[in-house]
Write a protein that holds these residues in place. Structure first.
Motif, PDB file in Angstrom:
ATOM      1  N   VAL A  21       0.990  -1.482   0.144  1.00  0.00           N
ATOM      2  CA  VAL A  21       0.164   0.101  -0.194  1.00  0.00           C
ATOM      3  C   VAL A  21       0.767   1.113   0.500  1.00  0.00           C
ATOM      4  N   PRO A  22       0.947   1.697  -0.749  1.00  0.00           N
ATOM      5  CA  PRO A  22       1.709   3.355  -0.847  1.00  0.00           C
ATOM      6  C   PRO A  22       1.377   3.990   0.662  1.00  0.00           C
ATOM      7  N   PRO A  23       2.656   4.393   0.798  1.00  0.00           N
ATOM      8  CA  PRO A  23       1.571   5.709   1.652  1.00  0.00           C
ATOM      9  C   PRO A  23       1.128   6.793   1.058  1.00  0.00           C
ATOM     10  N   ALA A  24       1.441   6.806  -0.120  1.00  0.00           N
ATOM     11  CA  ALA A  24       0.540   8.617  -0.642  1.00  0.00           C
ATOM     12  C   ALA A  24       0.829   8.679  -2.120  1.00  0.00           C
ATOM     13  N   ILE A  61      -3.896   7.418  -1.580  1.00  0.00           N
ATOM     14  CA  ILE A  61      -4.564   7.426  -2.627  1.00  0.00           C
ATOM     15  C   ILE A  61      -4.857   5.604  -1.837  1.00  0.00           C
ATOM     16  N   SER A  62      -6.676   5.150  -2.152  1.00  0.00           N
ATOM     17  CA  SER A  62      -6.622   4.311  -1.574  1.00  0.00           C
ATOM     18  C   SER A  62      -6.256   3.146  -2.854  1.00  0.00           C
ATOM     19  N   ILE A  63      -5.425   2.128  -2.899  1.00  0.00           N
ATOM     20  CA  ILE A  63      -5.564   1.539  -3.672  1.00  0.00           C
ATOM     21  C   ILE A  63      -3.736   0.499  -3.123  1.00  0.00           C
ATOM     22  N   GLU A  97      -0.496  -4.194 -12.245  1.00  0.00           N
ATOM     23  CA  GLU A  97      -1.562  -3.351 -11.959  1.00  0.00           C
ATOM     24  C   GLU A  97      -2.469  -3.140 -10.592  1.00  0.00           C
ATOM     25  N   MET A  98      -2.476  -2.026 -10.888  1.00  0.00           N
ATOM     26  CA  MET A  98      -3.510  -1.386  -9.346  1.00  0.00           C
ATOM     27  C   MET A  98      -4.503  -1.474  -8.729  1.00  0.00           C
TER      28      MET A  98
END
Length: 294
Positions: A199-202, A245-247, A255-256
């Motif tokens: 999960v990317p922090p931002a 960003i909720s990905i 793929e995200m």
């Protein structure tokens, strides 16, 4: 009686909650209103999946204590199903305590580490749980040939399971989930064998990216100079840049996936499969001998 009606678990489908919110407002007139009601649908979905997971765990525990399992089947239920369900419930609970659908604040590094750990625990265990159900069903009800199959062939959606006449009913009930099982492997298999889920922090626009590069250079300088107080202050400043960003992803070039409703939707399908499996097992428990030998 249909599975959804029997257990009231239609609500594990996100489409149910999305349809409910669609009746409350006219979409497209206001972006903020759209986002608010979308988030409400996602939150309601999360709560219903939480309830369904807890009910599945409770039912599994009761099922085991009823007795009537063959030793190998009970082994899969007690040490596989129960353990995996508890791990996934704990992971999903902690994940949502950090990230809910309306989050926009960037994650700290500690939060990012936690949600990545929980996310991988969820997906690695989803298919493991289904294999535990397969093991329990095969050793409780399956024929000798199926029981003698290699462990990797003992899967709810493998041919060796489906062709066993003793398992025909449960295989037919599970068949509609085969497409989902193929799809969820795209998220699970790389996490288990190649790249863990992340999960990317931002997310950063060009201006934020420039500020990020500047801070990274200052952090590197503070580290070289062993100025750990300054380094930590700079890291805190870094964590405030950007927007969440909720990905979730495996790698930046792959793929995200949207966090919501993807994760609870996958858990919801798993719950439905668990219900079918536990119903089948309950119907095939060996009768217990009475204490007086009658």
């Amino acid at each position: 009686m249909a599975l959804d009606d029997a257990y009231g678990i239609r609500e594990v489908e996100f489409a149910i909650h999305a349809a409910q919110t669609e009746r409350l407002f006219v979409r497209g007139k206001n972006t903020e209103t759209d986002r608010y009601f979308d988030n409400q649908a996602k939150e309601n979905h999360i709560y219903c999946v939480n309830n369904a997971l807890n009910q599945l765990l409770g039912d599994a525990a009761v099922l085991i204590e009823l007795g009537g399992f063959k030793q190998a089947a009970e082994h899969f239920m007690r040490f596989g199903v129960l353990r995996r369900l508890r791990m996934m419930i704990a992971a999903f609970r902690n994940f949502q305590s950090i990230i809910m659908p309306d989050r926009t604040v960037t994650l700290t590094m500690e939060q990012s580490d936690e949600v990545c750990r929980d996310l991988n625990a969820i997906y690695v265990n989803i298919l493991g749980l289904l294999d535990n159900y397969a093991g329990a069903i095969v050793h409780q009800v399956g024929g000798a040939k199926t029981q003698a199959a290699k462990p990797l062939a003992m899967s709810l959606f493998k041919p060796a399971f489906a062709v066993d006449p003793a398992l025909a009913d449960v295989a037919a009930a599970l068949a509609p989930f085969a497409t989902w099982e193929t799809d969820v492997k795209k998220r699970r298999n790389p996490a288990a064998h190649r790249m863990p889920l992340y999960v990317p922090p931002a997310g950063y626009d060009p201006k934020a990216a420039d500020a990020l590069r500047r801070l990274d250079q200052l952090i590197s300088t503070a580290l070289r100079e062993q100025d750990f107080v300054e380094m930590r202050n700079l890291q805190r400043e870094r964590e405030r840049i950007g927007v969440f960003i909720s990905i979730f992803v495996h790698a930046p070039d792959e793929e995200m996936n949207d966090i919501y409703p993807t994760i609870p939707q996958d858990l919801g399908q798993m719950v439905k499969i668990g219900r079918i499996s536990q119903d089948f097992l309950r119907a095939h428990l060996a009768p217990l001998e009475s204490s007086d030998g009658a």
